[in-house]
Design an enzyme around this catalytic site. Structure first.
Site, PDB file in Angstrom:
ATOM      1  N   LYS A  71     -15.705  15.813  42.472  1.00 43.27           N
ATOM      2  CA  LYS A  71     -16.586  15.090  41.542  1.00 43.27           C
ATOM      3  C   LYS A  71     -17.554  16.009  40.777  1.00 43.27           C
ATOM      4  O   LYS A  71     -17.877  15.740  39.632  1.00 43.27           O
ATOM      5  CB  LYS A  71     -17.392  14.026  42.299  1.00 43.27           C
ATOM      6  CG  LYS A  71     -16.581  12.789  42.657  1.00 43.27           C
ATOM      7  CD  LYS A  71     -17.505  11.735  43.234  1.00 43.27           C
ATOM      8  CE  LYS A  71     -16.763  10.454  43.533  1.00 43.27           C
ATOM      9  NZ  LYS A  71     -17.665   9.353  43.901  1.00 43.27           N
ATOM     10  N   ASP A 107     -19.889   4.691  39.410  1.00 43.43           N
ATOM     11  CA  ASP A 107     -20.309   4.307  40.771  1.00 43.43           C
ATOM     12  C   ASP A 107     -21.558   3.414  40.754  1.00 43.43           C
ATOM     13  O   ASP A 107     -21.642   2.436  41.504  1.00 43.43           O
ATOM     14  CB  ASP A 107     -20.577   5.554  41.625  1.00 43.43           C
ATOM     15  CG  ASP A 107     -19.292   6.215  42.101  1.00 43.43           C
ATOM     16  OD1 ASP A 107     -18.269   5.510  42.245  1.00 43.43           O
ATOM     17  OD2 ASP A 107     -19.303   7.442  42.327  1.00 43.43           O
TER      18      ASP A 107
END
Ligand code: ATR
Length: 278
Positions: A71, A107
């Site tokens: 990420k 997210d």
């Protein structure tokens, strides 16, 4: 599933990736909407990440999700990164258009949407938040709480310096709280969020005394294996509303699915069951 020569392609890059529930999740929606497309698990070594990403763009992929440990690397590998992903310091979703690799982070969207679906009308502005953990997941949650109007975030972490760095990076009304003060930090809180791996299958439980937490406070855990953590069970037992972590996983996938496959999909009980089936 039928795949033609025009199939739309996407997937998830991780190392390892075999534990990921995302292929089930996107696979369910692809079938449900009869879309000519596929979503694949893509196991990529960290040192090959950038070249693998570029190869996917060369092969005409619509995009990919990014999971552990890529990420942060994805931030540098993308040609363009939106302001939210830059602020969080991580990319979990990439679109590929005409060879351009663009990163974003869904997210925090997934976190807020999950709570709003469980508790209609819920807003971060309703009172102080206590957030446990200051890792990657916490960054997305804290940014989302701030963007939704939170006016006070108590950020409790075992390693205090990490909470202080997060507070400095994101700015705003965040107070870094040392681990021994965890239970006291719950006084008057409107929402309590566990972003650590404590309580996950195979990990130690999260030990916290909920005594001073108002019984109206919403308690949520990012952990979804098990679905009902000890924290959630303890919260429900004293009358607090409680929301598990599966919803965040399901809702963070919606903007990605829409960007790649052109349909804003729904999170339903059927989807939950499909994602949980082994
Ligand atoms: P993620 O991306 O899932 O947030 P991470 O960046 O590794 O993962 O962060 C894990 C979080 O869980 C951190 O807040 C970590 O605390 P430290 O910053 O002190 O490491 C927290 N955590 C993990 N194990 C813990 C434990 N046994 N006790 C308390 N906190 C723990």
């Amino acid at each position: 599933m039928r795949i033609s020569g025009k199939a739309l392609l996407a997937g998830i890059m991780g190392w390892p990736v075999s534990h990921s529930r995302s292929p089930r999740l996107h696979g369910y929606w692809l079938r449900h909407h009869s879309i000519d497309g596929a979503y694949l698990p893509l196991s990529v070594r960290p040192e090959r990440f950038t070249s693998a990403l570029e190869a996917l763009a060369d092969m005409g992929f619509r995009g990919v999700n990014i999971t552990i440990p890529h990420k942060e690397a994805a931030l540098a590998a993308c040609h363009r990164v939106d302001a939210l992903a830059e602020r969080i310091g991580a990319v979990n979703m990439i679109t590929m258009t005409g060879g351009e690799i663009a990163g974003s982070n869904t997210d925090g969207f997934g976190f807020i949407e999950s709570l709003r679906h469980a508790v209609p009308g819920w807003r971060a502005a309703s009172g102080p938040a206590a957030v446990i953990g200051a890792g990657g997941a916490s960054r997305a949650v804290v940014a989302a709480l701030l963007d939704d109007g939170s006016s006070e975030i108590r950020l409790v972490n075992r390693t205090l310096s990490r909470a202080q760095s997060l507070a400095a990076d994101l700015g705003g009304p965040i107070e870094a709280v040392p681990w021994p003060a965890l239970s006291e930090a719950l006084a008057g809180a409107a929402v309590l969020v566990n972003t650590t791996s404590l309580g996950m299958q195979g990990h130690a439980p999260l030990e916290v005394d909920l005594g001073v937490l108002p019984s109206t406070a919403l308690v949520t855990d990012l952990v979804y294996a098990p679905l009902e953590t000890e924290l959630l069970a303890a919260a429900r037992a004293r009358g607090n509303p409680a929301v598990g972590g599966l919803g965040m996983l399901l809702h963070q996938a919606r903007p990605a699915f829409e960007a790649w496959f052109g349909v804003d999909p729904e999170v339903t009980e059927d989807l939950r069951a499909a994602v949980l089936t082994d």
